[in-house]
Write an enzyme that holds these catalytic residues in place. Structure first.
Site, PDB file in Angstrom:
ATOM      1  N   GLN A 300       0.794  -1.133   0.014  1.00 57.05           N
ATOM      2  CA  GLN A 300      -0.158   0.012   0.048  1.00 57.05           C
ATOM      3  C   GLN A 300       0.919   1.225  -0.080  1.00 57.05           C
ATOM      4  OE1 GLN A 300      -3.579  -2.292   2.016  1.00 57.05           O
ATOM      5  NE2 GLN A 300      -3.300  -0.624   3.213  1.00 57.05           N
ATOM      6  N   TYR A 302       1.434   5.515  -1.227  1.00 55.10           N
ATOM      7  CA  TYR A 302       0.911   6.488  -1.781  1.00 55.10           C
ATOM      8  C   TYR A 302       1.930   7.686  -2.191  1.00 55.10           C
ATOM      9  CZ  TYR A 302      -3.563   4.696   0.267  1.00 55.10           C
ATOM     10  OH  TYR A 302      -4.532   3.888   0.205  1.00 55.10           O
ATOM     11  N   SER A 361      -2.695  -3.540  -2.756  1.00 61.59           N
ATOM     12  CA  SER A 361      -3.948  -3.664  -2.021  1.00 61.59           C
ATOM     13  C   SER A 361      -4.614  -2.087  -1.882  1.00 61.59           C
ATOM     14  CB  SER A 361      -3.710  -4.466  -0.989  1.00 61.59           C
ATOM     15  OG  SER A 361      -2.581  -4.064  -0.150  1.00 61.59           O
ATOM     16  N   GLU A 362      -3.623  -1.275  -1.806  1.00 59.25           N
ATOM     17  CA  GLU A 362      -4.216   0.259  -1.909  1.00 59.25           C
ATOM     18  C   GLU A 362      -3.226   1.194  -2.725  1.00 59.25           C
ATOM     19  OE1 GLU A 362      -4.943   2.066   1.797  1.00 59.25           O
ATOM     20  OE2 GLU A 362      -6.004   0.433   2.808  1.00 59.25           O
ATOM     21  N   ASN A 363      -3.677   2.227  -3.427  1.00 59.13           N
ATOM     22  CA  ASN A 363      -3.157   3.170  -3.958  1.00 59.13           C
ATOM     23  C   ASN A 363      -3.987   4.073  -4.582  1.00 59.13           C
ATOM     24  OD1 ASN A 363      -1.771   3.866  -7.227  1.00 59.13           O
ATOM     25  ND2 ASN A 363      -0.708   4.526  -5.216  1.00 59.13           N
TER      26      ASN A 363
END
Length: 451
Positions: A300, A302, A361-363
């Site tokens: 994950q 950012y 799994s997150e971005n």
């Protein structure tokens, strides 16, 4: 609607690439005191003055609890094949332990069944930061009882939902909830101090491995992973002081949880603090309990982090040089936009050699979205996703086994200490009326995924 000429095609990622969208119970469900749910640490933390921007509370959030059918239809309409969501522990066990709450158990059956009806794979996260408040009264993640509590919860979820759900995530960002919640107090439960942090770290590291073993033993053909927040750490200069600050920061941000999971133990050789704790706690010397062979690792990411030496910051002797200070492109959160940093951190994790598969799994990115004539032209977010997916494709072409990508997030939601100010969603939410409006970035994903 703003459109973009895609620099890649869907088929470039492969036929079996997982395209998903992610969300979390505490940020979306609302219904905090309905149908037998007990309070979580975030319900209590949000009542403390000055902890959440705008004095926001997660009591209603996106009202996903009542609107899940419509929201899942929206996810399907945007072309996503996988839906990642978390289970609210206190909705299942209002007191954290004891008798399960039938209404809470039934709710997740309904969400799972709806996903399957829509031909979307449910990816279930066991723990996404919302510990039952009753367990926090007993010490929460600092308690030596924590792993007993977590194991019972994990076993219940595995046996209750495992016949329908085969894709599981054990923990969401353990460094995030241990550092922010138990070291600096910025997030729930708001504890501070090195000792609290280190106890929470150890119990979380145990939970990620034991949770994996429980899921493996209880569910046939399970696909099991856990997720880590990660950032490429870059020294501000070539000075040995800045490089030393970057090394310690990298240990905390990127190595603290993955290395014990891979059987390497804690990265104590480069961090005296961890050596000190091992001397205090003999359990740290036994690496087998901390190890589990995950089917995939969720990354994950950012933004990258640029750090410089700062003797006044305890433990790491480092401070971040913000993107705004360096005058580089950044999001509304002040996070640097740098797809190359994304590529570099994927490569850094793959170099361990023991990771079978990676799923992003997150971005995603928060921007100051403006509703104009019933539409949201968020070209900056489209550009962000486009550049970061190009980085994924670059990694895949170099042989890194990236098996999927999950956008954060489906809808604007309760963004922890930021309250409702930070909007990451592909869908805009008017929190007064709960009106959903698909942003241009949502349509961009639809055009990509349904081509």
């Amino acid at each position: 609607m703003t459109t973009s000429i895609l620099p890649f095609r869907l088929k470039d990622f492969g036929d079996n690439f997982i395209w998903g969208v992610a969300m979390a119970a505490a940020q979306n469900e609302g219904a905090y005191n309905e149908d037998g749910r007990g309070p979580s640490i975030w319900d209590n933390f949000s009542r403390r003055q000055g902890k959440i921007k705008g004095a926001a509370k997660p009591y209603v959030a996106c009202d996903f609890y009542h609107r899940y059918k419509d929201d899942l239809i929206l996810a399907k309409a945007l072309g996503f094949k996988a839906f990642r969501f978390s289970i609210s522990w206190s909705r299942i066990f209002p007191e954290g332990t004891g008798k399960p709450n039938k209404e809470g158990v039934a709710f997740y059956h309904k969400v799972i069944d709806e996903c399957l009806k829509l031909d979307m794979d449910p990816f279930v996260t066991l723990y996404h930061w919302d510990l039952p408040a009753a367990l926090e009264k007993e010490g929460g993640w600092t308690s030596h009882h924590m792993n007993k509590w977590f194991n019972r919860y994990a076993t219940f979820c595995a046996t209750e939902y495992g016949d329908k759900v085969k894709k599981w995530i054990v923990l969401n960002e353990p460094f995030g909830f241990t550092m922010l919640g138990y070291m600096i107090g910025k997030h729930a439960p708001g504890k501070t101090g090195v000792n609290n942090f280190l106890k929470a770290v150890h119990h979380a590291a145990m939970a990620q491995a034991e949770g994996g073993r429980i899921l493996r033993s209880e569910i046939s053909k399970a696909y099991i992973g856990t997720t880590f927040s990660c950032s490429q750490v870059i020294p501000f200069s070539d000075s040995k002081e800045d490089k030393a600050a970057a090394l310690k920061t990298d240990i905390l941000l990127n190595r603290l949880f993955i290395e014990p999971l891979l059987g390497k133990g804690y990265p104590k050789d480069d961090f005296a603090l961890l050596e000190k704790l091992e001397m205090q706690n003999t359990a740290w010397k036994y690496t087998d309990k901390l190890r589990f062979d995950m089917d995939f690792i969720g990354l994950q990411n950012y933004f990258p982090v640029v750090v410089k030496h700062n003797p006044f910051i305890p433990i790491v002797n480092a401070s971040e040089v913000k993107a705004t200070t360096r005058k580089v492109p950044h999001t509304a959160m002040g996070w640097e936009i740098n797809a190359n940093g994304f590529y570099n951190i994927i490569k850094q994790f793959w170099k361990y050699g023991a990771i079978k598969e990676i799923i992003i799994s997150e971005n995603g990115a928060a921007f100051n979205d403006v509703v104009k004539d019933g539409a949201i032209a968020d070209q900056q977010r489209i550009d962000y996703f486009q550049s970061h997916l190009q980085a994924v494709l670059k990694a895949k072409k170099e042989g890194i086994n990236v098996k999927g990508y999950m956008a954060w997030t489906l809808m604007d939601n309760f963004e922890w200490a930021e309250g409702y100010n930070a909007r990451f969603g592909l869908i805009h939410v008017d929190f007064k009326t709960q009106l959903r409006t698909i942003k241009d970035s949502g349509y961009w994903f639809r055009d990509l995924l349904t081509q």
